[in-house]
Motif scaffolding. Structure first.
Motif, PDB file in Angstrom:
ATOM      1  N   MET A 158       0.544  -1.019  -0.106  1.00  0.00           N
ATOM      2  CA  MET A 158      -0.106  -0.007  -0.119  1.00  0.00           C
ATOM      3  C   MET A 158       0.939   1.402   0.056  1.00  0.00           C
ATOM      4  O   MET A 158       0.520   2.043  -0.783  1.00  0.00           O
ATOM      5  N   VAL A 159       2.064   1.218   0.788  1.00  0.00           N
ATOM      6  CA  VAL A 159       2.963   2.448   0.815  1.00  0.00           C
ATOM      7  C   VAL A 159       3.563   2.556  -0.690  1.00  0.00           C
ATOM      8  O   VAL A 159       3.626   3.808  -1.050  1.00  0.00           O
ATOM      9  N   ALA A 160       3.716   1.563  -1.231  1.00  0.00           N
ATOM     10  CA  ALA A 160       4.272   1.849  -2.650  1.00  0.00           C
ATOM     11  C   ALA A 160       3.227   2.590  -3.670  1.00  0.00           C
ATOM     12  O   ALA A 160       3.601   3.219  -4.321  1.00  0.00           O
ATOM     13  N   VAL A 161       2.177   2.085  -3.257  1.00  0.00           N
ATOM     14  CA  VAL A 161       1.015   2.924  -4.169  1.00  0.00           C
ATOM     15  C   VAL A 161       0.969   4.223  -3.782  1.00  0.00           C
ATOM     16  O   VAL A 161       0.770   4.939  -4.852  1.00  0.00           O
ATOM     17  N   LEU A 162       0.906   4.570  -2.771  1.00  0.00           N
ATOM     18  CA  LEU A 162       0.934   5.918  -1.995  1.00  0.00           C
ATOM     19  C   LEU A 162       1.967   6.735  -2.694  1.00  0.00           C
ATOM     20  O   LEU A 162       1.788   7.886  -3.092  1.00  0.00           O
ATOM     21  N   LYS A 163       3.241   6.194  -2.770  1.00  0.00           N
ATOM     22  CA  LYS A 163       4.227   6.815  -3.242  1.00  0.00           C
ATOM     23  C   LYS A 163       4.068   7.242  -4.623  1.00  0.00           C
ATOM     24  O   LYS A 163       4.424   8.298  -5.204  1.00  0.00           O
ATOM     25  N   VAL A 164       3.687   6.132  -5.554  1.00  0.00           N
ATOM     26  CA  VAL A 164       3.173   6.459  -6.868  1.00  0.00           C
ATOM     27  C   VAL A 164       2.416   7.805  -6.827  1.00  0.00           C
ATOM     28  O   VAL A 164       2.374   8.384  -7.810  1.00  0.00           O
ATOM     29  N   LEU A 165       1.164   7.578  -6.113  1.00  0.00           N
ATOM     30  CA  LEU A 165       0.267   8.491  -6.353  1.00  0.00           C
ATOM     31  C   LEU A 165       0.702  10.003  -5.863  1.00  0.00           C
ATOM     32  O   LEU A 165       0.310  11.102  -6.475  1.00  0.00           O
ATOM     33  N   VAL A 166       1.584  10.065  -5.022  1.00  0.00           N
ATOM     34  CA  VAL A 166       2.036  11.500  -4.434  1.00  0.00           C
ATOM     35  C   VAL A 166       3.036  11.877  -5.449  1.00  0.00           C
ATOM     36  O   VAL A 166       2.982  13.156  -5.900  1.00  0.00           O
ATOM     37  N   LEU A 167       3.687  11.059  -6.098  1.00  0.00           N
ATOM     38  CA  LEU A 167       4.575  11.728  -7.352  1.00  0.00           C
ATOM     39  C   LEU A 167       3.750  12.023  -8.519  1.00  0.00           C
ATOM     40  O   LEU A 167       3.948  13.152  -8.996  1.00  0.00           O
ATOM     41  N   LEU A 168       2.623  11.340  -8.665  1.00  0.00           N
ATOM     42  CA  LEU A 168       1.802  11.661 -10.035  1.00  0.00           C
ATOM     43  C   LEU A 168       0.970  12.979  -9.518  1.00  0.00           C
ATOM     44  O   LEU A 168       1.034  13.998 -10.268  1.00  0.00           O
ATOM     45  N   GLY A 169       0.442  13.095  -8.435  1.00  0.00           N
ATOM     46  CA  GLY A 169      -0.324  14.127  -8.069  1.00  0.00           C
ATOM     47  C   GLY A 169       0.710  15.621  -7.790  1.00  0.00           C
ATOM     48  O   GLY A 169       0.155  16.598  -8.447  1.00  0.00           O
ATOM     49  N   SER A 170       1.655  15.211  -7.170  1.00  0.00           N
ATOM     50  CA  SER A 170       2.648  16.679  -7.302  1.00  0.00           C
ATOM     51  C   SER A 170       3.167  16.711  -8.665  1.00  0.00           C
ATOM     52  O   SER A 170       3.439  17.919  -8.862  1.00  0.00           O
ATOM     53  N   GLY A 171       3.431  16.058  -9.270  1.00  0.00           N
ATOM     54  CA  GLY A 171       4.013  16.305 -10.780  1.00  0.00           C
ATOM     55  C   GLY A 171       2.802  16.825 -11.667  1.00  0.00           C
ATOM     56  O   GLY A 171       3.232  17.612 -12.573  1.00  0.00           O
ATOM     57  N   ILE A 172       1.699  16.393 -11.458  1.00  0.00           N
ATOM     58  CA  ILE A 172       0.590  17.134 -12.457  1.00  0.00           C
ATOM     59  C   ILE A 172       0.315  18.545 -11.890  1.00  0.00           C
ATOM     60  O   ILE A 172       0.253  19.439 -12.711  1.00  0.00           O
ATOM     61  N   THR A 173       0.376  18.638 -10.649  1.00  0.00           N
ATOM     62  CA  THR A 173       0.334  19.892  -9.831  1.00  0.00           C
ATOM     63  C   THR A 173       1.475  21.021 -10.472  1.00  0.00           C
ATOM     64  O   THR A 173       1.288  22.159 -10.953  1.00  0.00           O
ATOM     65  N   ALA A 174       2.587  20.594 -10.048  1.00  0.00           N
ATOM     66  CA  ALA A 174       3.910  21.277 -10.722  1.00  0.00           C
ATOM     67  C   ALA A 174       3.567  21.552 -12.337  1.00  0.00           C
ATOM     68  O   ALA A 174       3.997  22.550 -12.707  1.00  0.00           O
ATOM     69  N   GLY A 175       3.491  20.674 -12.860  1.00  0.00           N
ATOM     70  CA  GLY A 175       3.287  20.657 -14.483  1.00  0.00           C
ATOM     71  C   GLY A 175       2.314  21.653 -14.869  1.00  0.00           C
ATOM     72  O   GLY A 175       2.436  22.451 -15.686  1.00  0.00           O
ATOM     73  N   VAL A 176       1.217  21.683 -14.465  1.00  0.00           N
ATOM     74  CA  VAL A 176       0.050  22.638 -14.736  1.00  0.00           C
ATOM     75  C   VAL A 176       0.435  23.924 -14.496  1.00  0.00           C
ATOM     76  O   VAL A 176       0.291  24.954 -15.210  1.00  0.00           O
ATOM     77  N   LEU A 177       0.860  24.133 -13.096  1.00  0.00           N
ATOM     78  CA  LEU A 177       1.165  25.674 -12.737  1.00  0.00           C
ATOM     79  C   LEU A 177       2.451  26.093 -13.547  1.00  0.00           C
ATOM     80  O   LEU A 177       2.260  27.327 -13.827  1.00  0.00           O
ATOM     81  N   PHE A 178       3.543  25.246 -13.766  1.00  0.00           N
ATOM     82  CA  PHE A 178       4.698  25.723 -14.454  1.00  0.00           C
ATOM     83  C   PHE A 178       4.094  26.023 -16.068  1.00  0.00           C
ATOM     84  O   PHE A 178       4.646  26.894 -16.650  1.00  0.00           O
ATOM     85  N   CYS A 179       3.278  25.224 -16.671  1.00  0.00           N
ATOM     86  CA  CYS A 179       2.772  25.560 -17.957  1.00  0.00           C
ATOM     87  C   CYS A 179       2.055  27.056 -18.024  1.00  0.00           C
ATOM     88  O   CYS A 179       1.996  27.889 -18.937  1.00  0.00           O
TER      89      CYS A 179
END
Length: 151
Positions: free
Chosen positions: A1-22
């Motif tokens: 479960m922790v591994a899934v959360l790590k993937v999700l947190v990278l995905l979420g923070s990556g989307i957030t940073a990417g959208v705002l950077f764009c």
């Protein structure tokens, strides 16, 4: 479960940073070059699809970071997940306290010519957006470091 959360947190923070950077790289300079009446029209169109997607993405990432900070047993990754949660909370705070009120004001203006003496909010909006973009990019980097160090 922790591994899934790590993937999700990278995905979420990556989307957030990417959208705002764009937005910082492309949308804001476009906003600044438009005449005021066109800016208002374009702002209404562009902002339409960010809600509720971005608030859900940012706040979900914050909650996941908190869960990972609690679940992590090693000190450095635990601290980094906590810092990333704080940075994402900063993105949300800047959005809700600064950018969203400006958005509401812009969207409430009538169509057509801009009233005389209209206080153009574009530079203020840009500055707040740069702050939340910096927080989002820092959260992504901090999350990436935490995931790597947590193993």
């Amino acid at each position: 479960m922790v591994a899934v959360l790590k993937v999700l947190v990278l995905l979420g923070s990556g989307i957030t940073a990417g959208v705002l950077f764009c937005v910082a790289l492309s949308v804001v300079p476009t906003f600044l070059r438009l005449p005021p009446h066109r800016y208002i029209e374009v702002h209404r169109l562009i902002g339409r699809n960010y809600d509720p997607t971005m608030p859900i993405t940012v706040l979900s990432g914050t909650v996941i970071d908190i869960a990972l900070a609690v679940a992590e047993h090693r000190g450095t990754p635990r601290v980094l997940f906590g810092i990333a949660a704080g940075l994402l909370l900063g993105v949300s705070a800047v959005s809700h306290l600064a950018n969203v009120p400006i958005n509401r004001t812009v969207k409430s203006l009538p169509d057509g010519a801009v009233p005389d003496g209209w206080p153009d909010p574009r530079r203020r909006w840009r500055n707040w957006n740069l702050l939340r973009t910096g927080c989002a990019v820092a959260a992504l980097g901090t999350n990436a470091a935490a995931v790597v160090l947590a193993g």
